[in-house]
Design a protein around this motif. Structure first.
Motif, PDB file in Angstrom:
ATOM      1  N   SER A 133       0.830  -1.212   0.000  1.00 20.80           N
ATOM      2  CA  SER A 133       0.000   0.000   0.000  1.00 20.80           C
ATOM      3  C   SER A 133       0.864   1.263   0.000  1.00 20.80           C
ATOM      4  O   SER A 133       0.546   2.250   0.669  1.00 20.80           O
ATOM      5  CB  SER A 133      -0.944   0.030   1.217  1.00 20.80           C
ATOM      6  OG  SER A 133      -1.737  -1.120   1.281  1.00 20.80           O
ATOM      7  N   HIS A 134       1.950   1.222  -0.744  1.00 21.31           N
ATOM      8  CA  HIS A 134       2.860   2.367  -0.817  1.00 21.31           C
ATOM      9  C   HIS A 134       2.595   3.161  -2.096  1.00 21.31           C
ATOM     10  O   HIS A 134       1.708   2.827  -2.880  1.00 21.31           O
ATOM     11  CB  HIS A 134       4.309   1.896  -0.766  1.00 21.31           C
ATOM     12  CG  HIS A 134       4.723   1.041  -1.926  1.00 21.31           C
ATOM     13  ND1 HIS A 134       3.917   0.059  -2.473  1.00 21.31           N
ATOM     14  CD2 HIS A 134       5.864   1.013  -2.669  1.00 21.31           C
ATOM     15  CE1 HIS A 134       4.530  -0.515  -3.478  1.00 21.31           C
ATOM     16  NE2 HIS A 134       5.711   0.059  -3.631  1.00 21.31           N
ATOM     17  N   MET A 135       3.373   4.200  -2.330  1.00 18.91           N
ATOM     18  CA  MET A 135       3.147   5.057  -3.491  1.00 18.91           C
ATOM     19  C   MET A 135       3.442   4.344  -4.797  1.00 18.91           C
ATOM     20  O   MET A 135       2.715   4.484  -5.781  1.00 18.91           O
ATOM     21  CB  MET A 135       3.992   6.326  -3.371  1.00 18.91           C
ATOM     22  CG  MET A 135       3.899   7.241  -4.576  1.00 18.91           C
ATOM     23  SD  MET A 135       4.714   8.831  -4.345  1.00 18.91           S
ATOM     24  CE  MET A 135       3.361   9.804  -3.673  1.00 18.91           C
ATOM     25  N   GLY A 136       4.507   3.569  -4.849  1.00 21.57           N
ATOM     26  CA  GLY A 136       4.844   2.809  -6.042  1.00 21.57           C
ATOM     27  C   GLY A 136       5.622   3.613  -7.071  1.00 21.57           C
ATOM     28  O   GLY A 136       5.709   4.842  -6.988  1.00 21.57           O
ATOM     29  N   PRO A 137       6.189   2.932  -8.063  1.00 19.50           N
ATOM     30  CA  PRO A 137       7.104   3.593  -9.009  1.00 19.50           C
ATOM     31  C   PRO A 137       6.440   4.574  -9.962  1.00 19.50           C
ATOM     32  O   PRO A 137       7.064   5.561 -10.352  1.00 19.50           O
ATOM     33  CB  PRO A 137       7.737   2.419  -9.761  1.00 19.50           C
ATOM     34  CG  PRO A 137       6.768   1.286  -9.605  1.00 19.50           C
ATOM     35  CD  PRO A 137       6.127   1.473  -8.274  1.00 19.50           C
ATOM     36  N   VAL A 138       5.199   4.331 -10.384  1.00 18.24           N
ATOM     37  CA  VAL A 138       4.562   5.236 -11.351  1.00 18.24           C
ATOM     38  C   VAL A 138       4.287   6.592 -10.707  1.00 18.24           C
ATOM     39  O   VAL A 138       4.690   7.649 -11.219  1.00 18.24           O
ATOM     40  CB  VAL A 138       3.256   4.617 -11.898  1.00 18.24           C
ATOM     41  CG1 VAL A 138       2.543   5.615 -12.802  1.00 18.24           C
ATOM     42  CG2 VAL A 138       3.557   3.332 -12.657  1.00 18.24           C
ATOM     43  N   LYS A 139       3.601   6.581  -9.574  1.00 14.68           N
ATOM     44  CA  LYS A 139       3.384   7.838  -8.851  1.00 14.68           C
ATOM     45  C   LYS A 139       4.713   8.421  -8.374  1.00 14.68           C
ATOM     46  O   LYS A 139       4.880   9.643  -8.322  1.00 14.68           O
ATOM     47  CB  LYS A 139       2.471   7.599  -7.647  1.00 14.68           C
ATOM     48  CG  LYS A 139       1.033   7.253  -7.993  1.00 14.68           C
ATOM     49  CD  LYS A 139       0.245   7.053  -6.715  1.00 14.68           C
ATOM     50  CE  LYS A 139      -1.200   6.703  -6.991  1.00 14.68           C
ATOM     51  NZ  LYS A 139      -1.959   6.488  -5.730  1.00 14.68           N
ATOM     52  N   GLY A 140       5.635   7.536  -8.030  1.00 13.77           N
ATOM     53  CA  GLY A 140       6.940   7.997  -7.559  1.00 13.77           C
ATOM     54  C   GLY A 140       7.672   8.832  -8.589  1.00 13.77           C
ATOM     55  O   GLY A 140       8.330   9.824  -8.257  1.00 13.77           O
ATOM     56  N   GLN A 141       7.568   8.449  -9.858  1.00 14.79           N
ATOM     57  CA  GLN A 141       8.197   9.232 -10.919  1.00 14.79           C
ATOM     58  C   GLN A 141       7.571  10.614 -11.043  1.00 14.79           C
ATOM     59  O   GLN A 141       8.268  11.611 -11.283  1.00 14.79           O
ATOM     60  CB  GLN A 141       8.085   8.479 -12.249  1.00 14.79           C
ATOM     61  CG  GLN A 141       9.001   7.268 -12.366  1.00 14.79           C
ATOM     62  CD  GLN A 141      10.467   7.652 -12.249  1.00 14.79           C
ATOM     63  OE1 GLN A 141      10.932   8.608 -12.880  1.00 14.79           O
ATOM     64  NE2 GLN A 141      11.206   6.906 -11.447  1.00 14.79           N
ATOM     65  N   SER A 177       7.875   7.257   0.124  1.00 17.18           N
ATOM     66  CA  SER A 177       7.809   8.564  -0.531  1.00 17.18           C
ATOM     67  C   SER A 177       8.814   9.541   0.064  1.00 17.18           C
ATOM     68  O   SER A 177       9.282  10.457  -0.619  1.00 17.18           O
ATOM     69  CB  SER A 177       6.387   9.139  -0.436  1.00 17.18           C
ATOM     70  OG  SER A 177       5.930   9.165   0.901  1.00 17.18           O
ATOM     71  N   THR A 178       9.182   9.324   1.313  1.00 14.91           N
ATOM     72  CA  THR A 178      10.209  10.158   1.946  1.00 14.91           C
ATOM     73  C   THR A 178      11.534  10.024   1.208  1.00 14.91           C
ATOM     74  O   THR A 178      12.222  11.024   0.939  1.00 14.91           O
ATOM     75  CB  THR A 178      10.387   9.750   3.421  1.00 14.91           C
ATOM     76  OG1 THR A 178       9.112   9.664   4.054  1.00 14.91           O
ATOM     77  CG2 THR A 178      11.261  10.751   4.161  1.00 14.91           C
ATOM     78  N   LEU A 179      11.905   8.802   0.868  1.00  8.94           N
ATOM     79  CA  LEU A 179      13.150   8.576   0.126  1.00  8.94           C
ATOM     80  C   LEU A 179      13.073   9.184  -1.265  1.00  8.94           C
ATOM     81  O   LEU A 179      14.065   9.734  -1.770  1.00  8.94           O
ATOM     82  CB  LEU A 179      13.448   7.081   0.016  1.00  8.94           C
ATOM     83  CG  LEU A 179      13.723   6.314   1.312  1.00  8.94           C
ATOM     84  CD1 LEU A 179      14.288   4.925   0.993  1.00  8.94           C
ATOM     85  CD2 LEU A 179      14.660   7.055   2.234  1.00  8.94           C
ATOM     86  N   LEU A 180      11.917   9.090  -1.910  1.00 11.76           N
ATOM     87  CA  LEU A 180      11.748   9.694  -3.239  1.00 11.76           C
ATOM     88  C   LEU A 180      12.020  11.196  -3.183  1.00 11.76           C
ATOM     89  O   LEU A 180      12.740  11.742  -4.025  1.00 11.76           O
ATOM     90  CB  LEU A 180      10.336   9.434  -3.751  1.00 11.76           C
ATOM     91  CG  LEU A 180       9.996   8.012  -4.195  1.00 11.76           C
ATOM     92  CD1 LEU A 180       8.488   7.874  -4.388  1.00 11.76           C
ATOM     93  CD2 LEU A 180      10.721   7.656  -5.485  1.00 11.76           C
TER      94      LEU A 180
END
Length: 258
Positions: A80-88, A112-115
Motif C-alpha cells: 500500500s505504498h506510493m509505487g514507481p509510477v506515482k513515484g516518478q 515517498s520520503t526517500l523519493l
C-alpha cells in the motif's frame, strides 16, 4: 432461503465478483491476509518489509532500497505504498520545483520520503510527519539506512492536526515550498486549511495530494477547485500492482490568501 432463490442470485454474484475482482483482491490482500500475517508473525507489514530490505538492499543506496520495496510489494505482500509510477511523478515535480523545504504528512514506511529526499536540491530540507510511533520507528531506520541524516530529513512523530500549528515555533519552518499529503484523505481538507491559517504556504507553493480518487478526497478537491486560491491539475494513475483500480495525484499551486 430456498435453493431455487439462491440459484437465481448466482449469476448476479458471479457478475459482481468478475466486475469488481480487483477490489476483491485488494480487500483480501490488505485486510484479511495482512491481519493474519500480523497475528502469526507479531510484526506489522512495514516491519516485515524492512526486514526484507535489510537482507536484500544496499545500504546507502536509496534507489536500490526503493526498488527492493517495490519487489517485495509485488512478489511478497502488497505494501500500500506510493509505487514507481506515482513515484516518478513526485520526483519529477520535486526536481522541477527545487523546493528549499518540503513538508510530508504521512511518512508510513518511508517510501515517498526517500523519493523526495533523492530529488531535493543541495541544502534542501524535508520534514515528514507520522502519527503512529511504531510505524515511525520503521521509517526512521529506513531513512537512515538510505544515508539521509537528521539535518536533511527530520521525522516528527505526532498527528498532523497537532504538529502543523507547532511547525513555525518548534521546528523553525517558516514556509513549506512543497507539501505532500499522503496520510488519510479524509484529513486532507482540514490540514490544507490549517496550513493556510498558519501562513505556511507561500504564493506559488505546491501541494501534492495522493489517493484523491481512491479511496478519494472529494471535499478536498471541491474546496481546492472552488475557493479561488489554487490552480489544480490531476495526474491519473492506478494503484501499484492494481493498475485497473484508478487513482490520481492532485497538484495544487497556491496563488496566495487572496
Amino acid at each position: 432461503m430456498s435453493p431455487a432463490i439462491a440459484l437465481a442470485f448466482l449469476p448476479l454474484v458471479v457478475t459482481l465478483l468478475v466486475r469488481y475482482r480487483h477490489y476483491f483482491r485488494l480487500l483480501v490482500g490488505t485486510v484479511l491476509l495482512r491481519s493474519l500475517r500480523d497475528c502469526l508473525s507479531g510484526l506489522r507489514i512495514e516491519e516485515r518489509a524492512f526486514s526484507y530490505v535489510l537482507t536484500h538492499a544496499l545500504p546507502g543506496d536509496p534507489g536500490h532500497i526503493l526498488t527492493t520495496l517495490d519487489h517485495w510489494s509485488s512478489h511478497c505482500e502488497y505494501l500500500s505504498h506510493m509505487g514507481p509510477v506515482k513515484g516518478q511523478i513526485l520526483m519529477r515535480l520535486v526536481e522541477e520545483k527545487a523546493p528549499a523545504c518540503v513538508l510530508e504528512l504521512g511518512t508510513y514506511c518511508g517510501y515517498s520520503t526517500l523519493l523526495i529526499a533523492q530529488a531535493l536540491p543541495p541544502g534542501g530540507r524535508l520534514l515528514t510527519v507520522e502519527r503512529d510511533p511504531r510505524t515511525a520507528a520503521v521509517a526512521e531506520k529506513l531513512i537512515r539506512l538510505a544515508g539521509f541524516d537528521e539535518h536533511m530529513v527530520e521525522l516528527i512523530v505526532g498527528s498532523s492536526e497537532e504538529v502543523i500549528p507547532c511547525l513555525r515555533t518548534q521546528y523553525q519552518l517558516s514556509r513549506a515550498d512543497l507539501v505532500l499529503l499522503i496520510h488519510r484523505p479524509r484529513c486532507y481538507l482540514r490540514d490544507l486549511q490549517l496550513l493556510e491559517a498558519h501562513a505556511l504556504l507561500p504564493a506559488g507553493g505546491t501541494v501534492l495530494a495522493d489517493h484523491v480518487l481512491f479511496p478519494g478526497a472529494p471535499r478536498f478537491l471541491q474546496y481546492a477547485k472552488s475557493c479561488g486560491r489554487y490552480r489544480c491539475r490531476l495526474y491519473h494513475t492506478g494503484l501499484p500492482d492494481f493498475p485497473a483500480i484508478k487513482d490520481g495525484i492532485a497538484q495544487l499551486t497556491y496563488a496566495g490568501p487572496g
